[in-house]
Scaffold this active site. Sequence first.
Site, short mmCIF file in Angstrom:
data_model
loop_
_atom_site.label_atom_id
_atom_site.label_comp_id
_atom_site.label_asym_id
_atom_site.label_seq_id
_atom_site.Cartn_x
_atom_site.Cartn_y
_atom_site.Cartn_z
N TYR A 40 0.71 -5.95 -5.70
CA TYR A 40 -0.10 -6.83 -5.17
C TYR A 40 0.38 -8.24 -5.62
O TYR A 40 0.15 -8.68 -6.65
CB TYR A 40 -1.57 -6.46 -5.89
CG TYR A 40 -2.23 -5.30 -5.46
CD1 TYR A 40 -1.68 -4.36 -4.28
CD2 TYR A 40 -3.35 -4.90 -6.20
CE1 TYR A 40 -2.42 -3.12 -4.03
CE2 TYR A 40 -3.79 -3.50 -5.83
CZ TYR A 40 -3.65 -2.76 -4.85
OH TYR A 40 -4.09 -1.63 -4.37
N LEU A 87 -16.06 -0.01 1.79
CA LEU A 87 -16.74 -0.92 2.79
C LEU A 87 -15.79 -1.09 4.00
O LEU A 87 -16.10 -2.14 4.62
CB LEU A 87 -17.10 -2.06 2.15
CG LEU A 87 -18.15 -1.86 1.00
CD1 LEU A 87 -18.63 -3.18 0.38
CD2 LEU A 87 -19.49 -1.28 1.73
N ARG A 125 -12.94 -2.69 3.87
CA ARG A 125 -12.34 -4.02 4.03
C ARG A 125 -13.48 -5.09 4.41
O ARG A 125 -13.10 -6.23 4.90
CB ARG A 125 -11.12 -4.34 4.76
CG ARG A 125 -9.98 -3.32 4.17
CD ARG A 125 -8.82 -3.31 5.22
NE ARG A 125 -7.93 -2.07 4.57
CZ ARG A 125 -8.08 -0.99 4.65
NH1 ARG A 125 -9.24 -0.41 5.19
NH2 ARG A 125 -7.21 -0.12 4.02
N GLY A 126 -14.54 -4.79 4.20
CA GLY A 126 -15.78 -5.56 4.45
C GLY A 126 -16.48 -5.28 5.90
O GLY A 126 -17.46 -5.88 6.11
N SER A 174 -19.71 -3.93 5.29
CA SER A 174 -20.64 -4.38 4.30
C SER A 174 -21.79 -4.88 4.77
O SER A 174 -22.72 -5.20 3.71
CB SER A 174 -19.60 -5.40 3.54
OG SER A 174 -19.50 -6.62 4.41
#
Length: 331
Positions: free
Chosen positions: A56, A206, A208-209, A212
């Site tokens: 990351y 979610l 990646r949103g 959401s």
Amino acid sequence: MQTRTLGSTGPVVSGLGLGAMGMSGVYGEADRSESIATVHAALDAGVTLIDTGDFYAMGHNELLLAEALRGRERDSYQLSVKFGMLRTPGQGFGGVDARPAAVKNFLAYSLTRLGTDHIDIYRPGRLDPAVPIEDTVGAIKEMIDAGHVRYLGLSEVDAATVRRAHAVHPVTDLQIEYSLISRAVERDVLSTLRELGVGLTAYGVLSRGLISGHWTAARGADPGDSRSHSPRFSGENVEHNLVLVAALRRVAEAKGCTVAQLAIAWVAAQGADIVPLVGARTRERLAEALPAMDLDLTAGDLAEIEKAVPPGAARGDRYPPAHMAALGVGN
């Protein structure tokens, strides 16, 4: 915070885990101070499981967590670390290396960056097609025996690979994407995990949103945001997928919760052996996610959710084609 046990041999962890990837630029620039404050808020709320990867932002995420965790009792949290995915200058990916010698090399760097003497759950981020999983697991087992790692995990592999790995050393959990619109794990992986006593940590709960309740088609993704390359966020796909979110919102409103809380609670309701990971980058998003674990979904609620978002209803793959090829399961 309620707790759950990861598999039959794993640790007791918080029922909700924190995924730290988004704090290192994958969804666009993140605020370092806010990221650290979010980790602190998660720990203070009883979240103990924190997930990261050495790839990351090329170690940035591990260094960030080391700063955020400084001064905390080491046994008050569990670190889940993925390794093996190679990076190139310019933020690219260069394949996977899960050779035994590489396992030990990656681990040495992670221990140093994180400022700890052990990793709680260590897992290859993807399957290395050139290395038998038995060899990779054998190297991790050596590190467990030496005290540098406590538990073995896997990530994004199929049921057959789980069986092969588990025959070498007990697998604590499989980390894999699982959400209302990513349900491939239900086909044969989940039943295999339960047969073997392996837990599941679900990322992307979610999507990646996308589900959401905060994403809009007009918003779009910035060039530095990986979602700008995601099939589910592109063109007509995102418009179709947001219609599903609108249907989910009606269920959430009737339940008296937010869309995000409903989506997280749905994953948690699929079994006590599943721990959802939320990729909150801010205290605001974390505060919204936390109550999801206390949301009691009845059989009627679950039926309404399934009606709003039927299996296979989403459009677009969860990753671009090159990344989909490296996955053990599909959408």
